[in-house]
Scaffold this active site. Structure first.
Site, short mmCIF file in Angstrom:
data_model
loop_
_atom_site.label_atom_id
_atom_site.label_comp_id
_atom_site.label_asym_id
_atom_site.label_seq_id
_atom_site.Cartn_x
_atom_site.Cartn_y
_atom_site.Cartn_z
N LYS A 167 2.43 -5.49 -23.33
CA LYS A 167 2.79 -6.06 -24.84
C LYS A 167 4.18 -6.55 -24.94
CE LYS A 167 1.95 -4.61 -29.52
NZ LYS A 167 1.73 -3.31 -30.17
N GLU A 176 -6.35 -0.73 -27.47
CA GLU A 176 -5.01 -0.45 -27.48
C GLU A 176 -4.93 1.19 -27.66
OE1 GLU A 176 -0.62 -1.56 -29.26
OE2 GLU A 176 -2.21 -1.49 -30.71
N CYS A 231 -2.74 -6.35 -29.92
CA CYS A 231 -2.40 -5.82 -31.17
C CYS A 231 -1.30 -6.94 -31.94
CB CYS A 231 -2.07 -4.27 -31.35
SG CYS A 231 -2.17 -3.53 -32.96
#
Length: 280
Positions: A118, A46, A159
């Site tokens: 995300k 990330e 994440c």
């Protein structure tokens, strides 16, 4: 594209800083080395291109996808090497002052095969005093994304997404062979939950989990947990790059293992809809 039974993958564990050019150079070098060491695909963490908690300073480098020098450099390197690359994510400008935390899958011709923004924003206040408000700058994604690549059908997450089972339930329904979960995990949450949740996601999906991570002390003052991982569908850790240093690691993914596990423990086939509670 037919997936091979055994696929060698590379994971780049990074300590990305505030200079995108330096981060891009690290990624390009890793593409060349990964290809030279027989990898079919490279995975990066990330925020590979920029980590800067000083948003005013960092904003100078956050541009629309088509103007990103980091993305352009990696695409060129991938085409030159003939290598698949999963960029764990880059910050890209998408809507006025808003950014997206966007993952890219790049094919061996340097073309973008998939994008994923995300979905879940990291808005937390930790007991250590660390406070994060990702939603202050980033627009959350709205699409679940999978892509066919050397590891079969790859599901994309980033994440903090790992804490939200509904996303992974949908990736399971889409019969992913592997799931990428690149990260820049904090040290406190990493120590408590990183290995636990990564292994759980692999077991739940009966799929490989491939998680390249940020590590160590960054130029902007933050510290990340590291421990880039490859986990097999039974929950066995095939690669753990530790929490001490950046570097390039490799693992071999035996895609036949997916079928073996699903035959032994057919949890996906046995899955049933859970009734939802009626409103009070």
């Amino acid at each position: 594209m037919g997936a091979r039974d055994a696929v060698r993958v590379g994971l780049l564990q990074m300590t990305s800083g505030i200079d995108p050019a330096a981060n891009a150079a690290t990624m390009v070098a890793a593409v060349t080395r990964a290809r030279g060491e027989g990898a079919a695909m490279l995975f990066t963490p990330e925020m590979s291109g920029l980590i800067d908690r000083e948003r005013k300073r960092g904003a100078e480098h956050v541009v629309p996808e088509g103007e990103s020098p980091v993305l352009a450099a990696v695409r060129e390197a991938a085409a030159k090497a003939g290598l698949w690359v999963h960029i764990g994510s880059l910050a890209v400008r998408v809507d006025g002052d808003l950014w997206a935390n966007r993952a890219f899958v790049i094919d061996p011709a340097g073309e973008i095969a998939a994008r994923y923004d995300k979905i879940h924003m990291f808005d937390v206040d930790l007991a250590t005093g660390e406070s994060w408000r990702e939603s202050a700058a980033y627009r959350p994604g709205e699409q679940v994304v999978t892509v066919e690549c050397p590891v079969g059908r790859l599901g994309l997450a980033i994440c903090y997404d790992i804490r939200f089972p509904a996303l992974f339930d949908e990736l399971e329904r889409r019969a992913c062979d592997a799931i990428a979960i690149p990260a820049a995990f904090t040290v406190p949450t990493g120590r408590a939950h990183w290995h636990l949740m990564q292994r759980a996601r692999a077991v739940e999906a009966s799929a490989f989990v491939i998680s390249a991570a940020q590590v160590g002390h960054h130029e902007d003052g933050r510290e990340t947990y590291g421990h880039s991982l490859v986990i097999d569908p039974w929950g066995e850790v095939l690669l753990d790059m530790g929490g001490d240093a950046a570097g390039l690691g490799f693992a071999t993914i035996d895609l036949a293992r997916i079928g073996e596990v699903r035959r032994q423990l057919p949890s996906l086939a046995n899955k049933r809809e859970i009734p939802r509670a009626l409103p009070a």
